[in-house]
Scaffold this active site. Structure first.
Site, short mmCIF file in Angstrom:
data_model
loop_
_atom_site.label_atom_id
_atom_site.label_comp_id
_atom_site.label_asym_id
_atom_site.label_seq_id
_atom_site.Cartn_x
_atom_site.Cartn_y
_atom_site.Cartn_z
CD GLN A 205 0.82 1.34 -3.89
OE1 GLN A 205 0.40 2.32 -4.42
NE2 GLN A 205 2.23 1.41 -3.83
CE LYS A 228 4.33 2.96 -0.88
NZ LYS A 228 5.50 2.86 -1.85
#
Ligand code: PLP
Length: 408
Positions: A205, A228
């Protein structure tokens, strides 16, 4: 919200964002789960299949050489993206999950014995919990967990107390996938290293939202997923210091990872190939490199500034919604807003937002222990990327107001 960031031009690179969902312009706020892909990344995939699709590392013919060059050039792009010392320290995997499993198995084989401990934190994604549980079961070791406070912040004093002589490795997330909290990774690593404990950082993240420098952090292992960070699915990265990779045994056996195979004895390839058994996703790695080039061209500092502004604006506007309850009262968060609407189940909120064209995630977000610690069974997660806009935040605000009214 006033901003110099040219988000309108950026959005033109992402055709999916032009779609409608149930008749409403799509608002995509599920970026922590996966990000959308710019045209150049999809073009790269098409170009690779149409012009130099051949297996890497094995053949003398032109197409194979071109494919190999693209794959190895991608390794250099990744190396430079996170400022690793050399391309050999970049192992391509299928994603963060596989990268962590690789370390849990291979580091475990090389360095862990019965009675040892692995340290993780209370805010980990299941991917950074279960591989360590498997290792602990296999080797009769103990998993220790650094606690957090009621807002989800790591208790650093407790962390220091847990750093005992039996700890063989600390595995910790850079940014929480539920709360958006950034852990003070540099200080955490410094403290671990003082006790001789290596550190794996789960960067799933982080890498899409801020510049990451593995050498400045002095991380021993750093993991992330291509999908991501605006790249294709099925590709992941494991950064590891050369000294560890050289001492760790292979994770999987097969082609590519060998030097000589005889029935009596097999010897292994040099790093990083020792850890890349079988045909790698060489088209995916080239497309990942393109995604990294794309965001570097925009600039990760600029992306971080814009997202900070956007998230602050969202927090300000969403807090005006009756019943809005933010999870974790922290001063700063990265691109993620976790919340509940008082008295309404998160699943209902997510379902109704969807019907209004707004994609968010609901549930436990693959972090059940964290949810238990925060005493919630589920929440809504709006997660942002640099292509989101303040008018999308306004749409979310208006939709939440509507939903709250419907239920009350
Ligand atoms: N770690 C964190 C912090 C994540 O947010 C995720 C995915 O949401 C993962 C690990 C697992 O990533 P992947 O499913 O791409 O392997």
């Amino acid at each position: 919200m006033e901003s110099k960031f040219d988000v309108a031009s950026i959005r033109k690179h992402f055709p999916i964002l032009e779609q409608k969902a149930y008749g409403h312009p799509l608002v995509y706020l599920d970026n922590a789960a996966t990000t959308q892909k710019p045209r150049s990344v999809v073009k790269k995939i098409e170009e690779a299949y149409f012009s130099h699709n051949a297996n890497v590392h094995r053949a003398v013919h032109l197409l194979s050489q071109q494919a190999t060059e693209a794959h190895e050039a991608a390794r250099v792009v990744v190396q430079q993206f996170i400022n690793a010392a050399e391309p050999d320290e970049i192992v391509f995997t299928r994603g963060t999950t596989e990268s962590i499993n690789l370390v849990a198995f291979s580091f475990g084989e090389a360095f862990c014995r019965e009675g040892d401990e692995i340290l993780i934190s209370s805010m980990e994604h299941h991917s950074n919990i279960v591989p360590w549980q498997l290792l602990c079961e296999r080797k009769k070791m103990t998993l220790k967990v650094i606690p957090i406070d009621d807002n989800g912040c790591l208790l650093v004093d407790e962390y220091e107390k847990l750093l005992g002589p039996k700890v063989k490795l600390l595995a910790i997330t850079h940014v929480s996938n539920v709360l958006g909290i950034e852990n003070p990774i540099k200080q955490i690593i410094e403290k671990a290293h003082k006790q001789g404990v290596p550190v794996l950082v789960d960067g799933a993240q982080a890498v899409a939202h801020m510049p990451v420098d593995v050498r400045a952090l002095d991380a021993d292992f750093y993991t992330f997923s291509s999908h991501k960070v605006f790249g294709p699915t099925g590709v992941g990265v494991l950064y590891a210091k050369r000294s560890f990779l050289e001492q760790m045994p292979p994770y999987q056996g097969g082609g590519e990872m060998i030097d000589q195979v005889h029935f009596e004895k097999t010897t292994y390839n040099r790093i990083p190939f020792k850890f890349e058994a079988g045909t790698p996703d060489f088209i995916g790695t080239a497309a990942l490199a393109e995604a990294l080039r794309f965001i570097q061209e925009i600039g990760l500092d600029k992306i971080a500034d814009y997202e900070k502004q956007l998230v602050n604006y969202a927090l300000q506007e969403l807090s005006k919604v009756e019943g809005f309850q933010l999870l974790g009262n922290i001063p700063e968060r990265h691109a993620i807003i976790p919340f509940q609407l008082k008295g309404i189940h998160a699943y209902d909120v997510g379902l109704l937002l969807d019907k209004l064209g707004i994609a968010v995630r609901t549930g436990h977000h693959c972090a059940q222990p964290l949810m238990e610690r925060l005493a919630v069974d589920s929440c809504v997660r709006a997660s942002f990327a640099f292509y989101n806009t303040s008018s999308e935040v306004d749409r979310l605000q208006a939709a939440l107001k509507k939903i709250y009214k419907m239920f009350n």
